[in-house]
Design a protein around this motif. Structure first.
Motif, PDB file in Angstrom:
ATOM      1  N   MET A   1      67.297  85.004  31.870  1.00 24.27           N
ATOM      2  CA  MET A   1      68.084  85.294  30.671  1.00 24.27           C
ATOM      3  C   MET A   1      68.660  84.000  30.095  1.00 24.27           C
ATOM      4  SD  MET A   1      69.389  87.472  28.511  1.00 24.27           S
ATOM      5  CE  MET A   1      69.209  89.088  29.263  1.00 24.27           C
ATOM      6  N   ILE A   2      68.581  83.849  28.784  1.00 26.19           N
ATOM      7  CA  ILE A   2      69.221  82.726  28.099  1.00 26.19           C
ATOM      8  C   ILE A   2      70.560  83.223  27.563  1.00 26.19           C
ATOM      9  CG2 ILE A   2      69.020  80.993  26.289  1.00 26.19           C
ATOM     10  CD1 ILE A   2      65.987  81.405  26.398  1.00 26.19           C
ATOM     11  N   LEU A   3      71.640  82.633  28.072  1.00 27.10           N
ATOM     12  CA  LEU A   3      72.989  83.005  27.648  1.00 27.10           C
ATOM     13  C   LEU A   3      73.458  81.972  26.630  1.00 27.10           C
ATOM     14  CD1 LEU A   3      72.713  83.499  30.988  1.00 27.10           C
ATOM     15  CD2 LEU A   3      74.923  84.574  30.580  1.00 27.10           C
ATOM     16  N   ILE A   4      73.682  82.403  25.404  1.00 25.33           N
ATOM     17  CA  ILE A   4      73.991  81.490  24.304  1.00 25.33           C
ATOM     18  C   ILE A   4      75.424  81.698  23.832  1.00 25.33           C
ATOM     19  CG2 ILE A   4      73.399  80.815  21.945  1.00 25.33           C
ATOM     20  CD1 ILE A   4      70.547  81.632  22.500  1.00 25.33           C
ATOM     21  N   GLY A   5      76.157  80.598  23.712  1.00 21.87           N
ATOM     22  CA  GLY A   5      77.518  80.647  23.204  1.00 21.87           C
ATOM     23  C   GLY A   5      77.917  79.315  22.616  1.00 21.87           C
ATOM     24  N   THR A   6      79.210  79.138  22.449  1.00 22.20           N
ATOM     25  CA  THR A   6      79.748  77.918  21.872  1.00 22.20           C
ATOM     26  C   THR A   6      80.798  77.340  22.813  1.00 22.20           C
ATOM     27  OG1 THR A   6      81.456  79.108  20.633  1.00 22.20           O
ATOM     28  CG2 THR A   6      79.344  78.733  19.510  1.00 22.20           C
ATOM     29  N   SER A   7      81.120  76.088  22.593  1.00 25.79           N
ATOM     30  CA  SER A   7      82.115  75.401  23.415  1.00 25.79           C
ATOM     31  C   SER A   7      83.487  75.623  22.788  1.00 25.79           C
ATOM     32  CB  SER A   7      81.774  73.912  23.518  1.00 25.79           C
ATOM     33  OG  SER A   7      82.608  73.272  24.452  1.00 25.79           O
ATOM     34  N   GLY A   8      84.106  76.729  23.157  1.00 28.89           N
ATOM     35  CA  GLY A   8      85.385  77.118  22.563  1.00 28.89           C
ATOM     36  C   GLY A   8      85.198  78.149  21.473  1.00 28.89           C
ATOM     37  N   TRP A   9      86.308  78.758  21.070  1.00 20.70           N
ATOM     38  CA  TRP A   9      86.266  79.769  20.013  1.00 20.70           C
ATOM     39  C   TRP A   9      87.412  79.608  19.016  1.00 20.70           C
ATOM     40  CZ3 TRP A   9      88.318  80.830  24.856  1.00 20.70           C
ATOM     41  CH2 TRP A   9      89.614  81.325  24.890  1.00 20.70           C
ATOM     42  N   GLN A  10      88.383  78.738  19.286  1.00 21.84           N
ATOM     43  CA  GLN A  10      89.565  78.652  18.431  1.00 21.84           C
ATOM     44  C   GLN A  10      89.483  77.420  17.528  1.00 21.84           C
ATOM     45  OE1 GLN A  10      93.444  79.759  20.058  1.00 21.84           O
ATOM     46  NE2 GLN A  10      92.481  79.997  22.064  1.00 21.84           N
ATOM     47  N   TYR A  11      88.754  77.558  16.453  1.00 26.24           N
ATOM     48  CA  TYR A  11      88.624  76.482  15.472  1.00 26.24           C
ATOM     49  C   TYR A  11      88.983  77.039  14.102  1.00 26.24           C
ATOM     50  CZ  TYR A  11      85.975  74.284  19.245  1.00 26.24           C
ATOM     51  OH  TYR A  11      85.584  73.763  20.462  1.00 26.24           O
ATOM     52  N   ARG A  12      89.926  76.433  13.458  1.00 24.82           N
ATOM     53  CA  ARG A  12      90.416  76.976  12.192  1.00 24.82           C
ATOM     54  C   ARG A  12      89.333  77.031  11.128  1.00 24.82           C
ATOM     55  NH1 ARG A  12      96.481  74.224  11.552  1.00 24.82           N
ATOM     56  NH2 ARG A  12      97.399  75.230  13.413  1.00 24.82           N
ATOM     57  N   ASP A  13      88.403  76.061  11.155  1.00 20.67           N
ATOM     58  CA  ASP A  13      87.385  76.062  10.111  1.00 20.67           C
ATOM     59  C   ASP A  13      86.269  77.070  10.388  1.00 20.67           C
ATOM     60  OD1 ASP A  13      86.483  74.562  12.228  1.00 20.67           O
ATOM     61  OD2 ASP A  13      85.758  72.877  11.047  1.00 20.67           O
ATOM     62  N   TRP A  14      86.422  77.887  11.455  1.00 21.19           N
ATOM     63  CA  TRP A  14      85.485  78.985  11.659  1.00 21.19           C
ATOM     64  C   TRP A  14      85.889  80.226  10.885  1.00 21.19           C
ATOM     65  CZ3 TRP A  14      83.444  79.260  17.390  1.00 21.19           C
ATOM     66  CH2 TRP A  14      82.819  78.050  17.698  1.00 21.19           C
ATOM     67  N   ARG A  15      87.111  80.224  10.340  1.00 22.74           N
ATOM     68  CA  ARG A  15      87.479  81.325   9.453  1.00 22.74           C
ATOM     69  C   ARG A  15      86.645  81.199   8.179  1.00 22.74           C
ATOM     70  NH1 ARG A  15      91.568  84.836   9.300  1.00 22.74           N
ATOM     71  NH2 ARG A  15      92.952  83.707  10.716  1.00 22.74           N
ATOM     72  N   GLY A  16      86.023  82.277   7.804  1.00 16.50           N
ATOM     73  CA  GLY A  16      85.117  82.226   6.668  1.00 16.50           C
ATOM     74  C   GLY A  16      83.686  81.927   7.075  1.00 16.50           C
ATOM     75  N   VAL A  17      83.444  81.685   8.366  1.00 12.01           N
ATOM     76  CA  VAL A  17      82.094  81.547   8.908  1.00 12.01           C
ATOM     77  C   VAL A  17      81.844  82.673   9.911  1.00 12.01           C
ATOM     78  CG1 VAL A  17      80.494  80.086  10.195  1.00 12.01           C
ATOM     79  CG2 VAL A  17      82.108  79.037   8.603  1.00 12.01           C
ATOM     80  N   LEU A  18      82.661  82.699  10.979  1.00  9.58           N
ATOM     81  CA  LEU A  18      82.591  83.774  11.975  1.00  9.58           C
ATOM     82  C   LEU A  18      83.713  84.784  11.781  1.00  9.58           C
ATOM     83  CD1 LEU A  18      81.399  85.005  14.588  1.00  9.58           C
ATOM     84  CD2 LEU A  18      82.927  83.476  15.874  1.00  9.58           C
ATOM     85  N   TYR A  19      84.928  84.285  11.553  1.00  3.83           N
ATOM     86  CA  TYR A  19      86.097  85.165  11.510  1.00  3.83           C
ATOM     87  C   TYR A  19      86.461  85.526  10.064  1.00  3.83           C
ATOM     88  CZ  TYR A  19      86.538  83.227  16.207  1.00  3.83           C
ATOM     89  OH  TYR A  19      86.292  82.827  17.486  1.00  3.83           O
ATOM     90  N   PRO A  20      86.514  86.819   9.746  1.00  3.27           N
ATOM     91  CA  PRO A  20      86.953  87.231   8.414  1.00  3.27           C
ATOM     92  C   PRO A  20      88.433  86.925   8.202  1.00  3.27           C
ATOM     93  CG  PRO A  20      85.760  88.994   9.544  1.00  3.27           C
ATOM     94  CD  PRO A  20      86.063  87.952  10.568  1.00  3.27           C
ATOM     95  N   PRO A  21      88.852  86.775   6.954  1.00  3.58           N
ATOM     96  CA  PRO A  21      90.261  86.472   6.680  1.00  3.58           C
ATOM     97  C   PRO A  21      91.227  87.493   7.261  1.00  3.58           C
ATOM     98  CG  PRO A  21      88.923  86.142   4.714  1.00  3.58           C
ATOM     99  CD  PRO A  21      88.029  86.766   5.736  1.00  3.58           C
ATOM    100  N   GLY A  22      90.814  88.735   7.405  1.00  3.65           N
ATOM    101  CA  GLY A  22      91.716  89.779   7.887  1.00  3.65           C
ATOM    102  C   GLY A  22      91.895  89.832   9.393  1.00  3.65           C
ATOM    103  N   VAL A  23      91.165  89.012  10.140  1.00  2.00           N
ATOM    104  CA  VAL A  23      91.286  89.018  11.600  1.00  2.00           C
ATOM    105  C   VAL A  23      92.286  87.937  12.003  1.00  2.00           C
ATOM    106  CG1 VAL A  23      90.085  88.692  13.804  1.00  2.00           C
ATOM    107  CG2 VAL A  23      88.930  89.846  11.902  1.00  2.00           C
TER     108      VAL A  23
END
Length: 256
Positions: free
Chosen positions: A1-23
């Motif tokens: 199995m290939i497990l794919i992720g990112t190094s961290g999840w708390q990046y402000r500039d991910w709002r509007g890419v991964l995270y919607p404004p309402g989250v």
């Protein structure tokens, strides 16, 4: 199995890419974990969280979610692998709060630390049997048969790394693989061209067809890591390779 992720999840500039404004930001981990099956905890390198914090992350993520933990710089950069028993014990005692969410531990070595197979062996000896450990050396002196033998003897994975191209050998030294993608091409910076992602997939398929491979994107500016992770997963599925979930609802994407 290939497990794919990112190094961290708390990046402000991910709002509007991964995270919607309402989250709200306090719910980002839950939102991330619904869309990815794994994350690499990069901030543990800078400040090792308390066991209660790790336990909180366990409670906020679904069953089967995997957290790879980057070891504290106290072990790798301050101690420089000397007298590893206490730092390793502290790391594992706190990370135990993750329970069954705990995945591999990553040892990223300083770029100024030259090869010392004895220190590496003693550090790996400090980890209990069954704990997956990946090692990311960053000095070319480590690329020797003696170092490879130490990794193989301990069942520790050499972390493959890419920064504007491969920067490590692609040895298989363990029953699992670990790949970190730090920086793509200069032309698309920091994105990865699809052709290079395909080459990494081919190498994973050839080397770890019978084993798990953890792949983490560390090219976080502007949410590029998320988009590249989705692209890699799409390429894997097209090639018929087993891969974990990735988002299907990105707010913003990038074309080639």
């Amino acid at each position: 199995m290939i497990l794919i992720g990112t190094s961290g999840w708390q990046y402000r500039d991910w709002r509007g890419v991964l995270y919607p404004p309402g989250v709200p930001q306090r719910r980002w981990l839950e939102y991330y974990a619904e869309r990815f099956a794994t994350v690499e905890l990069n901030n543990a390198f800078y400040r090792l969280p308390a066991r209660e914090t790790f336990a909180g992350w366990h409670d906020r993520t679904p069953a089967g979610f995997v957290v790879a933990v980057k070891a504290s710089r106290y072990l790798t950069h301050v101690r420089r692998l000397r007298e590893p028993a206490d730092p390793v014990a502290t790391l594992l005692s706190r990370a135990a709060g993750l329970g069954d969410r705990l995945g591999p531990v990553l040892l990223q070595l300083p770029p100024t630390l030259t090869a010392d197979p004895g220190l590496l062996s003693a550090t790996l000896d400090a980890f209990p049997a069954g704990q997956r450990v990946a090692v990311e050396p960053r000095h070319e002196s480590w690329w020797t048969p003696e170092v490879r033998a130490v990794l193989e003897r301990h069942g520790a994975a050499l972390c493959w790394a890419d920064r504007l191209g491969p920067v490590t050998p692609t040895w298989r030294t363990a029953g699992f693989g670990y790949l970190r993608l730090h920086e793509g091409s200069e032309d698309l910076w920091p994105r990865y061209p699809r052709a290079r992602l395909r080459r990494w997939l081919d190498l994973i398929a050839d080397t770890y067809a019978d084993a798990d491979t953890y792949v983490y994107f560390n090219n976080d500016p502007d949410g590029v890591a998320v988009a590249d992770a989705v692209t890699l997963a799409d390429l894997a599925r097209t090639a018929g390779l087993p891969v974990t979930r990735t988002p299907t609802d990105l707010i913003r994407t990038w074309g080639e």
